[in-house]
Design a protein around this motif. Structure first.
Motif, PDB file in Angstrom:
ATOM      1  N   ASN A 297       0.795  -1.226   0.000  1.00 24.63           N
ATOM      2  CA  ASN A 297       0.000   0.000   0.000  1.00 24.63           C
ATOM      3  C   ASN A 297       0.828   1.276   0.000  1.00 24.63           C
ATOM      4  O   ASN A 297       0.269   2.373  -0.106  1.00 24.63           O
ATOM      5  N   HIS A 298       2.139   1.147   0.162  1.00 22.32           N
ATOM      6  CA  HIS A 298       3.035   2.316   0.180  1.00 22.32           C
ATOM      7  C   HIS A 298       2.581   3.348   1.213  1.00 22.32           C
ATOM      8  O   HIS A 298       2.591   4.560   0.948  1.00 22.32           O
ATOM      9  N   ASP A 299       2.199   2.888   2.399  1.00 26.24           N
ATOM     10  CA  ASP A 299       1.692   3.799   3.409  1.00 26.24           C
ATOM     11  C   ASP A 299       2.191   3.417   4.791  1.00 26.24           C
ATOM     12  O   ASP A 299       2.955   2.458   4.954  1.00 26.24           O
ATOM     13  N   ILE A 300       1.755   4.200   5.796  1.00 23.72           N
ATOM     14  CA  ILE A 300       2.093   3.923   7.187  1.00 23.72           C
ATOM     15  C   ILE A 300       0.790   3.820   7.965  1.00 23.72           C
ATOM     16  O   ILE A 300      -0.063   4.716   7.891  1.00 23.72           O
ATOM     17  N   LEU A 315      -1.345   5.505  -1.044  1.00 23.82           N
ATOM     18  CA  LEU A 315      -1.547   4.127  -1.505  1.00 23.82           C
ATOM     19  C   LEU A 315      -0.995   3.890  -2.899  1.00 23.82           C
ATOM     20  O   LEU A 315      -1.136   2.790  -3.441  1.00 23.82           O
ATOM     21  N   GLU A 316      -0.365   4.893  -3.484  1.00 22.75           N
ATOM     22  CA  GLU A 316       0.293   4.753  -4.782  1.00 22.75           C
ATOM     23  C   GLU A 316       1.782   5.002  -4.600  1.00 22.75           C
ATOM     24  O   GLU A 316       2.185   5.975  -3.973  1.00 22.75           O
ATOM     25  N   ASP A 324       0.200  17.788   3.805  1.00 25.44           N
ATOM     26  CA  ASP A 324      -0.857  16.834   4.138  1.00 25.44           C
ATOM     27  C   ASP A 324      -0.281  15.435   4.041  1.00 25.44           C
ATOM     28  O   ASP A 324       0.016  14.960   2.935  1.00 25.44           O
ATOM     29  N   PRO A 325      -0.095  14.726   5.144  1.00 25.51           N
ATOM     30  CA  PRO A 325       0.549  13.413   5.086  1.00 25.51           C
ATOM     31  C   PRO A 325      -0.212  12.401   4.249  1.00 25.51           C
ATOM     32  O   PRO A 325       0.392  11.482   3.697  1.00 25.51           O
ATOM     33  N   MET A 326      -1.546  12.571   4.114  1.00 26.25           N
ATOM     34  CA  MET A 326      -2.323  11.637   3.310  1.00 26.25           C
ATOM     35  C   MET A 326      -2.121  11.873   1.815  1.00 26.25           C
ATOM     36  O   MET A 326      -2.518  11.042   0.996  1.00 26.25           O
ATOM     37  N   SER A 327      -1.521  12.999   1.457  1.00 34.93           N
ATOM     38  CA  SER A 327      -1.219  13.293   0.053  1.00 34.93           C
ATOM     39  C   SER A 327       0.246  13.044  -0.283  1.00 34.93           C
ATOM     40  O   SER A 327       0.657  13.215  -1.431  1.00 34.93           O
ATOM     41  N   ALA A 328       1.029  12.654   0.717  1.00 29.71           N
ATOM     42  CA  ALA A 328       2.442  12.352   0.485  1.00 29.71           C
ATOM     43  C   ALA A 328       2.581  10.983  -0.163  1.00 29.71           C
ATOM     44  O   ALA A 328       1.783  10.075   0.090  1.00 29.71           O
ATOM     45  N   ALA A 329       3.589  10.830  -1.006  1.00 32.05           N
ATOM     46  CA  ALA A 329       3.829   9.559  -1.690  1.00 32.05           C
ATOM     47  C   ALA A 329       5.144   8.958  -1.218  1.00 32.05           C
ATOM     48  O   ALA A 329       6.153   9.658  -1.062  1.00 32.05           O
ATOM     49  N   PHE A 330       5.113   7.645  -0.991  1.00 37.41           N
ATOM     50  CA  PHE A 330       6.283   6.880  -0.577  1.00 37.41           C
ATOM     51  C   PHE A 330       6.478   5.738  -1.574  1.00 37.41           C
ATOM     52  O   PHE A 330       5.532   5.298  -2.223  1.00 37.41           O
TER      53      PHE A 330
END
Length: 367
Positions: A297-300, A315-316, A324-330
């Protein structure tokens, strides 16, 4: 590995599974020879909620200031009491040190130190215990796992405390000073006394793949990746292969902690209904909150009081700092650590061993 036989222990053989990007995490070449330094990179403001502590997209081993320093597939992080981040660089076989401003120095380099991955810091002594996938002769085999003890204040005194391990991944510390280790190749969880190098199987059946609950060798795991020791003394293990989390008591009893076996997904809520997708790295804060990185999911994710929430990630897979941490990509987030008060997290965000240009150490500020 030769197991010590106790009440819950049986001797076991290694499960031979050396291949795959997800398990081994990279090339582990120990060198970035031929890499041309392209110069400084431009990084977003360090004050963003989800940001980059240091590192550029391109791989390298250059030390220096934020925007100049480079990493080569960073895979794990441990935070010191002063907030210094210790980072394992898998593909260059280095232990790096990163201060709060993103300045990077190489702390430990040794020709015997190869393909480092698992790491835990002792809060009592400040020593680092580091797992290497290769032995001190740079051999890579089903029994080449090596555990090192490194004093960050005096790294030249680093010693090997255990050799001939299978493939240790997650490392935790018990209150009596023993290490507790998850081994994704042997599919077991065991303890190791760093003073003697003696290992004792706690749970799992060596070489058997599954998610069977039970006690000791009556239980099975499917790629147990990382683990944390809870405030109650139990151990929570991320099970990469079955998309679940397992609880292991110090009596060796294994039960389902969260997720649905063999069902990959992303669903927050109570642990009984939450879904995970290839969970990997784990850490916890002083309150007992557990944080998990997810390969799929590429998330925490955060687990607290029986509830699962997502704290960062779109999730991408990708790379993007954001207020905004929910808009950050990992991309290839693996190991992570968090300050005891639960407000500052540092994550290794490498390339998952696929050679792509993701070689950052990321930060996340939590409320």
């Amino acid at each position: 590995m030769r197991w010590t036989v106790v009440v819950l222990v049986l001797a076991g053989c290694a499960f031979n599974n050396n291949g795959g990007t997800a398990p081994d995490g990279g090339t582990g070449s120990g060198s970035d020879a031929g890499i041309i330094d392209p110069g400084p990179c431009t990084l977003a403001d360090l004050g963003l909620t989800a940001g980059t502590l240091s590192g550029c997209s391109d791989a390298g081993t250059k030390d220096g200031a934020r925007g100049t320093a480079r990493f080569s597939n960073p895979v794990n992080v441990a935070l010191g009491v002063s907030g210094t981040a210790y980072v394992l660089d898998f593909d260059s076989s280095l232990l790096r040190k990163v201060d709060a401003q993103g300045n990077v120095t190489t702390l430990f380099r040794d020709p015997r130190f190869n393909r480092p991955f698992g790491m835990i810091m002792s809060p009592a002594t400040g020593f680092l215990y580091v797992e290497c996938d290769d032995d001190e002769m740079a051999n890579h085999s089903a029994t080449s796992g090596t555990i090192w003890k490194i004093d960050p204040a005096n790294p030249s005194t680093a010693t090997i405390v255990a050799s001939n391990q299978t493939r240790p991944r997650g490392l935790g510390l018990l209150s009596d000073g023993r290490l507790i280790i998850s081994d994704y190749l042997d599919m077991v969880v065991y303890t190791l006394d760093p003073a003697t190098g003696t290992s004792t199987l706690l749970a799992g059946t060596a070489g058997a793949v599954g998610h069977q609950d039970g006690t000791g060798t009556a239980s099975t795991f499917n790629i147990p990746w990382d683990l944390v020791v809870t405030n109650t003394g139990d151990v929570i293990v991320s099970e990469f292969g079955s998309h679940i989390l397992r609880r292991v008591t110090m009596a060796g009893a294994v039960t389902l902690f969260g997720g649905t076996p063999d069902v990959a997904g992303h669903q927050d809520g109570p642990l009984a209904t939450a879904l995970f997708n290839a969970p990997k790295g784990m850490t916890s804060d002083a309150s007992g909150a557990i944080y998990v990185t997810e390969w799929g999911n590429h998330d925490i994710r955060k687990i607290y009081n029986g509830m699962v929430t997502t704290v960062a990630g779109t999730l991408e897979g990708g790379y993007d700092d954001n207020i905004d941490p929910m808009s950050a990509a990992f991309y290839g987030i693996e190991g992570l650590d968090i300050s005891p008060d639960g407000t500052r997290m540092v994550l290794a965000d490498g390339n998952d061993g696929d050679g792509t240009a993701y070689n950052h150490v990321r930060t996340l500020t939590l409320p």
